[in-house]
Design an enzyme around this catalytic site. Sequence first.
Site, PDB file in Angstrom:
ATOM      1  CG  HIS A   1      41.559  37.382  45.645  1.00  0.00           C
ATOM      2  ND1 HIS A   1      40.983  38.596  45.933  1.00  0.00           N
ATOM      3  CD2 HIS A   1      42.874  37.650  45.390  1.00  0.00           C
ATOM      4  CE1 HIS A   1      41.908  39.554  45.859  1.00  0.00           C
ATOM      5  NE2 HIS A   1      43.062  39.001  45.529  1.00  0.00           N
TER       6      HIS A   1
ATOM      7  CE  LYS B   1      43.113  37.243  49.352  1.00  0.00           C
ATOM      8  NZ  LYS B   1      44.258  36.991  50.239  1.00  0.00           N
TER       9      LYS B   1
END
Length: 276
Positions: free
Chosen positions: A162, A166
């Site tokens: 990601h 994140k």
Amino acid sequence: MAPTAVMINGLPGNMAACVVRHALADARFSVVPFSLTGPEISATETIADEFKVALIHPDRREIEIQPVIEAFGPFISVDFTHPSAITANAEFYCRFRLPFVMGTTGGDRERLQATVSAAGPAAVIAPNMGKQIVGFQAMMAWAAETFPGLFSGYRLSVRESHQQGKADTSGTARAMLGYFRELGAPLADEEIQMERDPVVQREQWGVPEAHLRGHGWHTYTLDSADGSVRFEFTHNVNGRDIYALGTLDAVAYLAAKIRQGRPARVYSMIDVLKGS
């Protein structure tokens, strides 16, 4: 039918901004020009898709929310803030009886669920708001229940990538481990291979440059003990649109339940998919 008012919290974050963009383009909704923001944000307002939004900081929200409720309520809150904020935010929504959709991942999920179940307004809480991904999870849940132990003796590995910002391990990846455990291929949460380095993501994973700042790539691999058989399940999402669209469908679902006078409870994205 009048549009459903929605207050999108977590601005100026990218996910909240994406939800604002889609909500402004969707006749089902009107967007409340206020947003809860984090303590690290010093700005008092932001522009999301040419829409000006006043930011409410944590130390002011107990005071500032009531005038917003009086001016724009009733509305449904959408939460895309930070894993460290989910419990406090949920308690805030409960205290002011604000129905909400929680798309923020991570944090203490058991405490979140217990808090809202005990004293909350109606809510949709899910670790993933992408309807197609949730549907895939439902298929895995069915397989785990129908064929327990199917992959006994296989070795599971899980890779997820990601955007760098994140903070937590993917909630979807952690949820999938439960299904694989029932299928006979256990793996601990800490064995999930997380990638957050954009250079590695581009050069080794092949994530497009345009989506390094917003993507969710997952691969679940099952290898037989002798290495002669491999199964792989992959879902690669570029951008945030799939999550924003699912979130708005969850808002519409929750608004319908409230209009129907259903008792307050916590719904999942499976409920949203079923429309039940």
